[in-house]
Design a protein around this motif. Structure first.
Motif, PDB file in Angstrom:
ATOM      1  N   ARG A   1       0.837  -1.195   0.000  1.00  0.00           N
ATOM      2  CA  ARG A   1       0.000   0.000   0.000  1.00  0.00           C
ATOM      3  C   ARG A   1       0.871   1.243   0.000  1.00  0.00           C
ATOM      4  O   ARG A   1       1.809   1.365   0.795  1.00  0.00           O
ATOM      5  CB  ARG A   1      -0.933   0.018   1.212  1.00  0.00           C
ATOM      6  CG  ARG A   1      -1.804   1.267   1.256  1.00  0.00           C
ATOM      7  CD  ARG A   1      -3.025   1.131   2.112  1.00  0.00           C
ATOM      8  NE  ARG A   1      -3.735   2.397   2.195  1.00  0.00           N
ATOM      9  CZ  ARG A   1      -4.922   2.564   2.755  1.00  0.00           C
ATOM     10  NH1 ARG A   1      -5.537   1.514   3.287  1.00  0.00           N
ATOM     11  NH2 ARG A   1      -5.503   3.744   2.799  1.00  0.00           N
ATOM     12  N   ILE A   2       0.548   2.184  -0.883  1.00  0.00           N
ATOM     13  CA  ILE A   2       1.200   3.484  -0.946  1.00  0.00           C
ATOM     14  C   ILE A   2       0.092   4.538  -0.954  1.00  0.00           C
ATOM     15  O   ILE A   2      -0.675   4.635  -1.914  1.00  0.00           O
ATOM     16  CB  ILE A   2       2.087   3.630  -2.195  1.00  0.00           C
ATOM     17  CG1 ILE A   2       3.211   2.585  -2.187  1.00  0.00           C
ATOM     18  CG2 ILE A   2       2.670   5.034  -2.273  1.00  0.00           C
ATOM     19  CD1 ILE A   2       4.082   2.606  -3.426  1.00  0.00           C
ATOM     20  N   GLY A   3      -0.019   5.295   0.122  1.00  0.00           N
ATOM     21  CA  GLY A   3      -1.084   6.290   0.226  1.00  0.00           C
ATOM     22  C   GLY A   3      -2.447   5.630   0.214  1.00  0.00           C
ATOM     23  O   GLY A   3      -2.713   4.692   0.962  1.00  0.00           O
ATOM     24  N   ASP A   4      -3.326   6.103  -0.672  1.00  0.00           N
ATOM     25  CA  ASP A   4      -4.670   5.534  -0.784  1.00  0.00           C
ATOM     26  C   ASP A   4      -4.724   4.351  -1.734  1.00  0.00           C
ATOM     27  O   ASP A   4      -5.785   3.756  -1.920  1.00  0.00           O
ATOM     28  CB  ASP A   4      -5.659   6.599  -1.278  1.00  0.00           C
ATOM     29  CG  ASP A   4      -5.932   7.665  -0.230  1.00  0.00           C
ATOM     30  OD1 ASP A   4      -5.544   7.466   0.933  1.00  0.00           O
ATOM     31  OD2 ASP A   4      -6.525   8.709  -0.592  1.00  0.00           O
ATOM     32  N   HIS A   5      -3.590   4.005  -2.339  1.00  0.00           N
ATOM     33  CA  HIS A   5      -3.591   2.960  -3.365  1.00  0.00           C
ATOM     34  C   HIS A   5      -2.968   1.666  -2.850  1.00  0.00           C
ATOM     35  O   HIS A   5      -1.968   1.688  -2.130  1.00  0.00           O
ATOM     36  CB  HIS A   5      -2.840   3.429  -4.613  1.00  0.00           C
ATOM     37  CG  HIS A   5      -3.542   4.528  -5.344  1.00  0.00           C
ATOM     38  ND1 HIS A   5      -3.241   5.853  -5.159  1.00  0.00           N
ATOM     39  CD2 HIS A   5      -4.551   4.494  -6.262  1.00  0.00           C
ATOM     40  CE1 HIS A   5      -4.028   6.596  -5.926  1.00  0.00           C
ATOM     41  NE2 HIS A   5      -4.827   5.791  -6.608  1.00  0.00           N
ATOM     42  N   VAL A   6      -3.577   0.570  -3.244  1.00  0.00           N
ATOM     43  CA  VAL A   6      -3.064  -0.761  -2.944  1.00  0.00           C
ATOM     44  C   VAL A   6      -2.696  -1.444  -4.246  1.00  0.00           C
ATOM     45  O   VAL A   6      -3.466  -1.414  -5.220  1.00  0.00           O
ATOM     46  CB  VAL A   6      -4.114  -1.604  -2.186  1.00  0.00           C
ATOM     47  CG1 VAL A   6      -3.765  -3.080  -2.232  1.00  0.00           C
ATOM     48  CG2 VAL A   6      -4.209  -1.152  -0.744  1.00  0.00           C
ATOM     49  N   GLY A   7      -1.504  -2.031  -4.278  1.00  0.00           N
ATOM     50  CA  GLY A   7      -1.099  -2.874  -5.397  1.00  0.00           C
ATOM     51  C   GLY A   7      -1.163  -4.327  -4.964  1.00  0.00           C
ATOM     52  O   GLY A   7      -0.660  -4.689  -3.896  1.00  0.00           O
ATOM     53  N   VAL A   8      -1.792  -5.184  -5.773  1.00  0.00           N
ATOM     54  CA  VAL A   8      -1.952  -6.605  -5.448  1.00  0.00           C
ATOM     55  C   VAL A   8      -1.526  -7.433  -6.651  1.00  0.00           C
ATOM     56  O   VAL A   8      -1.876  -7.119  -7.793  1.00  0.00           O
ATOM     57  CB  VAL A   8      -3.420  -6.949  -5.084  1.00  0.00           C
ATOM     58  CG1 VAL A   8      -3.528  -8.407  -4.657  1.00  0.00           C
ATOM     59  CG2 VAL A   8      -3.936  -6.041  -3.977  1.00  0.00           C
ATOM     60  N   ARG A   9      -0.766  -8.508  -6.383  1.00  0.00           N
ATOM     61  CA  ARG A   9      -0.410  -9.465  -7.432  1.00  0.00           C
ATOM     62  C   ARG A   9      -0.754 -10.867  -6.941  1.00  0.00           C
ATOM     63  O   ARG A   9      -0.482 -11.216  -5.790  1.00  0.00           O
ATOM     64  CB  ARG A   9       1.077  -9.398  -7.771  1.00  0.00           C
ATOM     65  CG  ARG A   9       1.533  -8.093  -8.345  1.00  0.00           C
ATOM     66  CD  ARG A   9       2.892  -8.186  -9.038  1.00  0.00           C
ATOM     67  NE  ARG A   9       4.017  -8.333  -8.131  1.00  0.00           N
ATOM     68  CZ  ARG A   9       5.293  -8.155  -8.496  1.00  0.00           C
ATOM     69  NH1 ARG A   9       5.592  -7.813  -9.747  1.00  0.00           N
ATOM     70  NH2 ARG A   9       6.274  -8.315  -7.625  1.00  0.00           N
ATOM     71  N   TYR A  10      -1.354 -11.647  -7.811  1.00  0.00           N
ATOM     72  CA  TYR A  10      -1.654 -13.061  -7.563  1.00  0.00           C
ATOM     73  C   TYR A  10      -0.913 -13.910  -8.594  1.00  0.00           C
ATOM     74  O   TYR A  10      -0.650 -13.454  -9.712  1.00  0.00           O
ATOM     75  CB  TYR A  10      -3.165 -13.322  -7.678  1.00  0.00           C
ATOM     76  CG  TYR A  10      -3.919 -13.258  -6.372  1.00  0.00           C
ATOM     77  CD1 TYR A  10      -4.800 -14.261  -5.995  1.00  0.00           C
ATOM     78  CD2 TYR A  10      -3.740 -12.200  -5.492  1.00  0.00           C
ATOM     79  CE1 TYR A  10      -5.492 -14.209  -4.805  1.00  0.00           C
ATOM     80  CE2 TYR A  10      -4.430 -12.132  -4.295  1.00  0.00           C
ATOM     81  CZ  TYR A  10      -5.304 -13.139  -3.957  1.00  0.00           C
ATOM     82  OH  TYR A  10      -5.987 -13.078  -2.767  1.00  0.00           O
TER      83      TYR A  10
END
Length: 696
Positions: free
Chosen positions: A479-488
């Motif tokens: 998570r960076i600020g209001d954004h979430v990065g997700v990888r599956y």
């Protein structure tokens, strides 16, 4: 503290005048250390608690969407704070609990993935750091981090990791049964008091009640000491996880010293609820509950399936336990000086272990994952977003909502800050006291999750269509600020992240990275997950050998910056919240005379001449710690033998890489403070001054 800034060609004069400097410094204020209770439940979802989600369902009064109640936890929230954007470090219990206790995220933890019963590493953790600052410490309930072997000589027995007292389940699998002696569904289990197995006397003891009674008994005994020290209690429930067993009788009325569950201490009658018929009692609020199963008000409602009567009863039992404990603090007149945290270790589970004839457990019934997608073992928000309630009367404003993103790694530095001590430099967390109390500036948390599981997300109809039955395998969240990065199902370090504005889109419906959007943030995420972790051979990742990207620095100049910090601590302190005594610049990191009782930090950039694997070597007189980017490359602090060499390696790309190298000094003597490297075409040698850079 008066700040002196000097520029020097080398480090020879760093400590000149420190003694006089210390004499001019005002005395540190006396800190009244609070008692600390950390209540951790097992597989309780964000959406299972009233104040977070169930109250919303109750207000809607849609009988096709049943609700459960948590009045005591809701009352605790009304008198304190809720943290609505709090993350566990892993979506399954063992690594989540290990990161909580050690204060490091899963890119640095020793326990990762599904490594149940693996030893909590011999390093700083919540228990031993508080113990060293004057706390009496205890863990009651589920441990599961003891390491190989048989009892009582497990390498990571709680008594070997800074706890003064242990009562509970040692082995992970024992936590799947809630009647340790009878073992109705999963067989009899072991319960240990320190190094003695005591299950034989626990007739009809329901663990939810047993751990609560043991905790109350321990707290009372601490307060009976002639000179009671502050205490830290880690109360780790095994409810509502797995078997979904019911209590044997109603929760006793009242709470605290004279009510609620009580410790009787007699074999066969260890607690006052050790009677009745095991696995039989359903809370009256749910015993006859009905729901609109077909979403048709014209047809009759039907009873809740027994599985969900069980689930709601168990969660209500936890709620009663919280109320009981808070009442005890009031009765003992220590409530205003006790910091209490309530939360869960990961998202809700589909596990139940109930025999044939019961409906399978599904978090969809109560929507235990709340407004999110995902469950236990998922890196979607429902698997890692935790319900956190904090009480500290007089220090936390009543009815406060904290939306600052945070995670479990933050609690170790938070508790130490409350005790007036900086945390060890190895922690990946930050103190949450500014957000909790409203005093000071809140630092940003480092929210990072990695996990691997060979399976799929559930096919719940309430999940986003693209998420149903999604292959998991290697997963990451950042998570960076209001954004979430997700990888599956990660294959390489080049795999794109799905990116979501988690504040505006908590269900993660719109992937902002689709069609190449958010290119700059995508690149930042890919770089940051490599720059902030270290590989672990027991939990291999497909990006372990990927080159860590360099950073861009405008007009760097030769040399390094140094800072010194006065004060003697049991560990190398994290210096983010400390004021340096002296600062300056040097052309290189020299082996100079240091005064006693201080920490020295060098920071700057290393110019890496070519892509490849680089090994770094550190020697120190008392201790050292090296970070490159945010990765903990060398830890020569806890248990370090002075003068020995510690090493660590990273795959680095050509260019500038930020570093921080910490040394501590305990005696006024010439330290051994060498920093060497080896790499492509570079034999092991001192790192030359020509590769050190700093910002102008």
């Amino acid at each position: 503290m008066r700040k002196i800034i000097r520029r020097m060609p080398a480090v020879a004069g760093i400590l000149l005048g420190l003694s006089a400097q210390a004499q001019l410094s005002p005395a540190a204020p006396t800190v009244k250390k609070p008692n600390i209770i950390f209540i951790l439940t097992d597989d309780l979802g964000f959406g299972d608690i009233g104040v977070f989600f169930q109250q919303q369902r109750q207000r809607q009064h849609d009988k096709s969407e049943p609700w459960q109640l948590s009045p005591h936890i809701d009352s605790m929230a009304a008198g304190g704070a809720i943290l609505t954007q709090s993350y566990c470090n892993a979506p399954v219990c063992a690594p989540s609990r290990a990161s909580l206790l050690s204060g490091v995220h899963q890119g640095h933890a020793q326990v990762r993935d599904n490594q149940f019963d693996k030893a909590l590493e011999a390093n700083y953790n919540i228990a031993n750091v508080l113990q060293s600052t004057g706390y009496t410490t205890a863990v009651i309930g589920k441990w599961g981090l003891q390491g190989d072997g048989e009892g009582p000589d497990w390498p990571a027995h709680p008594l070997n990791r800074g706890f003064d007292y242990f009562y509970g389940y040692m082995r992970h699998a024992d936590g799947h049964e809630h009647y340790p002696k009878e073992g109705k569904y999963r067989g009899a289990k072991q319960v240990w008091e320190n190094r003695t197995e005591v299950a034989a006397g626990l007739d009809k003891c329901y663990t939810g009640d047993l751990w609560t009674a043991a905790a109350k008994n321990w707290i009372i005994r601490q307060q009976q000491q002639p000179a009671a020290k502050p205490f830290m209690l880690y109360l780790a429930y095994d409810l509502p996880h797995a078997v979904l067993e019911l209590p044997a009788q109603a929760y006793p009325a009242g709470g605290g010293l004279t009510g609620g569950v009580q410790w009787e201490g007699k074999p066969g009658r260890m607690i006052n609820t050790a009677g009745g018929t095991i696995d039989s009692w359903v809370h009256p609020d749910y015993a006859t509950a009905t729901w609109d199963h077909d979403k048709n008000p014209a047809t009759p409602e039907v009873p809740w399936p027994d599985t969900y009567k069980r689930y709601a009863t168990i969660n209500r039992r936890l709620d009663d336990a919280v109320g009981d404990l808070l009442q005890l603090l009031k009765d003992l007149h220590i409530g205003d000086n006790t910091l209490v945290v309530f939360t869960s270790d990961n998202g809700p589970s589909i596990e139940s272990y109930l025999p044939a004839g019961y409906a399978p457990n599904s978090p969809e019934f109560f929507k235990s994952f709340g407004p999110f997608d995902g469950i236990k073992r998922d890196c979607w928000e429902g698997g890692v977003r935790m319900p956190v309630v904090v009480s500290w009367p007089g220090h936390i404003a009543v009815g406060k909502t904290i939306s600052t993103p945070n995670n479990f790694s933050d609690w170790l530095p938070t508790f130490l800050a409350a005790a007036g001590t900086p945390p060890p430099v190895r922690t990946d967390g930050v103190s949450l006291l500014p957000a909790l109390t409203g005093h000071g500036t809140q630092q940003a948390s480092n929210i990072y999750v990695e996990y691997a599981f060979e399976g799929r997300s559930p096919g719940f109809s309430s999940l986003e269509p693209a998420r149903r039955n999604r292959v998991r395998n290697q997963m990451q969240l950042l998570r960076i600020g209001d954004h979430v990065g997700v990888r599956y199902d990660i294959k390489t370090a080049a795999d794109d992240f799905e990116i979501y504005d988690i504040v505006k889109d908590p269900k993660e419906t719109t992937n902002l990275a689709a069609n190449g959007g958010m290119a700059a943030l995508q690149a930042q995420l890919k770089a940051k997950v490599l720059q902030g972790r270290m590989p672990d051979s027991t939990a291999p990742r497909p990006y372990d050998t990927a080159g860590v990207p360099a950073v861009a620095v405008s007009h760097p100049v030769k040399g390094v910056r140094w800072k010194t910090y006065a004060g003697q601590y049991p560990w190398i302190p994290a210096t983010g919240a400390l004021t340096p005594a002296l600062t300056g610049h040097a052309s290189r990191m020299a082996k100079e005379q240091l005064h006693a009782k201080q920490t020295l930090c060098y920071e700057g950039y290393l110019h890496i001449p070519a892509d490849g694997r680089y090994t770094f070597y550190v020697q120190a007189a008392a201790g050292a710690f090296l970070r490159i980017h945010d990765a903990a490359v060398i830890d020569a602090d806890y248990g370090y033998t002075p003068g020995t060499v510690k090493q660590g390696a990273m795959h680095l790309k050509k260019g500038l890489h930020p570093f921080r190298l910490y040394y501590k000094q305990t005696t006024a003597r010439k330290p051994v403070s060498s920093l060497q490297w080896s790499g492509p075409g570079i034999p092991r040698q001192d790192i030359p001054a020509t590769v050190f850079y700093q910002e102008p």
